[in-house]
Structures are given as structure tokens and as C-alpha cells.
Design a protein around this motif. Structure first.
Motif, mmCIF file in Angstrom:
data_model
loop_
_atom_site.group_PDB
_atom_site.id
_atom_site.type_symbol
_atom_site.label_atom_id
_atom_site.label_comp_id
_atom_site.label_asym_id
_atom_site.label_seq_id
_atom_site.Cartn_x
_atom_site.Cartn_y
_atom_site.Cartn_z
ATOM 1 N N ILE A 108 0.846 -1.194 0.000
ATOM 2 C CA ILE A 108 0.000 0.000 0.000
ATOM 3 C C ILE A 108 0.882 1.244 0.000
ATOM 4 O O ILE A 108 1.741 1.403 0.876
ATOM 5 C CB ILE A 108 -0.920 0.035 1.227
ATOM 6 C CG1 ILE A 108 -1.734 -1.261 1.351
ATOM 7 C CG2 ILE A 108 -1.864 1.240 1.152
ATOM 8 C CD1 ILE A 108 -2.549 -1.354 2.631
ATOM 9 N N TYR A 113 -2.804 6.166 -0.090
ATOM 10 C CA TYR A 113 -3.814 5.746 0.885
ATOM 11 C C TYR A 113 -4.440 6.965 1.553
ATOM 12 O O TYR A 113 -5.674 7.069 1.679
ATOM 13 C CB TYR A 113 -3.144 4.845 1.923
ATOM 14 C CG TYR A 113 -4.073 4.238 2.950
ATOM 15 C CD1 TYR A 113 -4.762 3.063 2.685
ATOM 16 C CD2 TYR A 113 -4.242 4.837 4.197
ATOM 17 C CE1 TYR A 113 -5.600 2.488 3.637
ATOM 18 C CE2 TYR A 113 -5.070 4.275 5.155
ATOM 19 C CZ TYR A 113 -5.748 3.102 4.868
ATOM 20 O OH TYR A 113 -6.580 2.550 5.812
ATOM 21 N N SER A 263 -1.820 -1.354 -3.904
ATOM 22 C CA SER A 263 -3.002 -0.581 -3.540
ATOM 23 C C SER A 263 -2.690 0.907 -3.413
ATOM 24 O O SER A 263 -1.692 1.285 -2.794
ATOM 25 C CB SER A 263 -3.563 -1.102 -2.211
ATOM 26 O OG SER A 263 -4.731 -0.416 -1.850
#
Length: 275
Positions: A108, A113, A263
Motif C-alpha cells: 500500500i 492511501y 493498492s
């Protein structure tokens, strides 16, 4: 009894979304969970290959990715003899490419994020390990199902609270299922709580760096992390060329749901789609 598929995992980076990273030359900032999948029947070969390598170099301490890359502490000798260091890295790479394991991870990007969730959720944002663990275990469980296996999970202990979190996430998958919004996760073929109960054996089991397969998980994880930002990073290229990553053992159309998960990379990086 069905054969077991074992997941050995390590972490990399801070789990806290608001963590201020140390200054890095490459300016990268992430949290990742990942490591290796190995069939129970292949564990002995993997452990034996690891032991043969460490014995050949007279190492009585664990292989540790950060210390090896930084030539620190027990591995400071790598900075003292370039020829010896080159041989060590070549033989280490050979061992990692020959052992019967497959790398898998969830990586991530922290700025991405926060760009996606900070304004909406503020202080209620999850620790990044919750997202990463759920995605990683689901993908590993899907690989187990495809191989007619059941999954067993082993992780390197990181601290009392961190280990408690892993236990909670693990149990929640079996009682609630994936924690994400069903609309956003549609298309990934999310497993249900019943699926996790059928596929995943028992609780996640804490290990230390003394475990040879935890060491291998550590050595696989950083190339997967770095490869998300720099696909030409040589250890990542070597793993890819040797078909040692989850992406390499599924059809291209299945990488989005079964491969290494990158991600929130689309938010900040631009050049690589989120997958």
C-alpha cells in the motif's frame, strides 16, 4: 486429508497512515505484508536449501533483508570486500530463485492511501495492516482453493499490539468476511466468511526470525515492494523472469484478483494503475 498450502509473511514499513517516514533517496513510502506460499510437501526442500546456503557462508544468524541491503550489523562485512559481497549476493539470489515457493504480497502506497481516505475518514482511517492482511489472506486462500489445499498462516511477530491485531483480523475474516464495502470490491470475487472458515486452518501462528521460511518471506517481500515503484529493480525482475511471483502463475486476466496487490498507487504515482 487435503495438502496444506502454507503462507509465511513479514511486514515492511509503518502500519500508521500518519507515520512520517525516514528520508529515503528514492522518496518511497509504503506499508506491506507479504512473503511466500509453499506447499507443505515442499517445506523440507526449502528449509534444506536455506540451510545449505547459510552453512556454506558460515552464518549462525538469520538472513535479514534490511541488514543485508544496508550492510549493517552482522552483515557489515558485505561493505568490506566487494568481491566477497558480489559472490554472496549471487549465491543468495540463486537460492531464492531455486526454492519451491511463490511470492505474494499486498503493498500500500501511504501517500496514495491518505489521498484516497484521509479527507473522508480522518482519524477513523484503519491501520494499514487491516487492509493489507485482509487482501493478502484472501488471495492466499484463493490460491489454496485452486490447488485443492487448505491454507495455514504463519507471521513474524512484530509486537504485542501488532500481533493482537493480526489475530483479530484473522478471526474477523472467518466470522464476518472481507471488511470492505461490497460495492467497491465487486469484481474481485470476494470470499465469504464461510469460504474463509472452509479454506483457512486455525489461527495465524506467530513465528520469529529464527524460522528459515520467515527469513525467505522477508527476502521476497522487499523486491515485491520495490517492484511496485520501480519495475526494473533487478531482484524484482529476477523473481518475475523465474516465474516466482503470484502474478506469474495465473492468467493475465486473474492478476487483479490473485496476483501481488499494489493498492493506492494510482493516486500519487500516475504511471501505474491500481491493482
Amino acid at each position: 486429508m487435503p495438502e496444506k498450502l502454507l503462507l509465511f509473511l513479514d511486514d515492511s514499513g509503518s502500519r500508521n497512515p500518519d507515520h512520517q517516514p525516514d528520508v529515503r533517496v528514492d522518496c518511497l513510502d509504503w506499508f506491506a505484508l507479504g512473503g511466500i506460499l509453499v506447499l507443505e510437501s515442499d517445506v523440507r526442500e526449502a528449509v534444506d536449501r536455506h540451510k545449505a546456503f547459510t552453512d556454506s557462508w558460515g552464518l549462525d544468524y538469520p538472513l535479514h533483508s534490511t541488514k543485508i541491503r544496508g550492510r549493517r550489523k552482522q552483515f557489515s562485512w558485505l561493505g568490506q570486500d566487494a568481491g566477497r559481497a558480489a559472490r554472496f549476493h549471487a549465491e543468495l539470489a540463486e537460492m531464492l530463485l531455486e526454492i519451491p515457493v511463490v511470492g505474494i504480497a499486498c503493498v500500500i502506497d501511504r501517500p496514495g492511501y491518505n489521498g484516497r481516505y484521509k479527507e473522508q475518514y480522518g482519524e477513523d482511517r484503519w491501520l494499514m495492516c487491516k487492509t493489507a492482511y485482509s487482501i493478502l489472506i484472501e488471495r492466499a486462500a484463493k490460491h489454496a482453493r485452486r490447488s485443492d489445499c487448505r491454507l495455514e498462516v504463519f507471521y513474524e511477530g512484530a509486537g504485542q499490539q501488532e500481533d493482537r491485531n493480526i489475530g483479530e483480523y484473522h478471526k474477523a475474516l472467518k466470522t464476518i468476511g472481507m471488511p470492505f464495502d461490497e460495492g467497491r470490491s465487486e469484481g474481485y470475487g470476494s470470499l465469504t466468511a464461510d469460504d474463509f472458515g472452509d479454506l483457512v486452518l486455525g489461527d495465524a501462528q506467530r513465528q520469529t526470525k529464527a524460522n528459515a521460511l520467515i527469513q525467505i518471506a522477508d527476502l521476497y517481500l522487499y523486491p515485491m515492494v520495490k517492484g511496485g515503484y520501480a519495475p526494473t529493480y533487478q531482484p524484482y525482475v529476477d523473481l518475475t523472469d523465474a516465474h516466482k511471483l503470484a502474478d506469474n502463475i495465473v492468467d493475465e486476466s486473474e492478476v487483479a484478483s490473485l496476483g501481488v496487490k499494489y493498492s493506492c498507487f494510482d493516486i500519487q504515482k500516475g504511471e501505474r494503475p491500481d491493482r
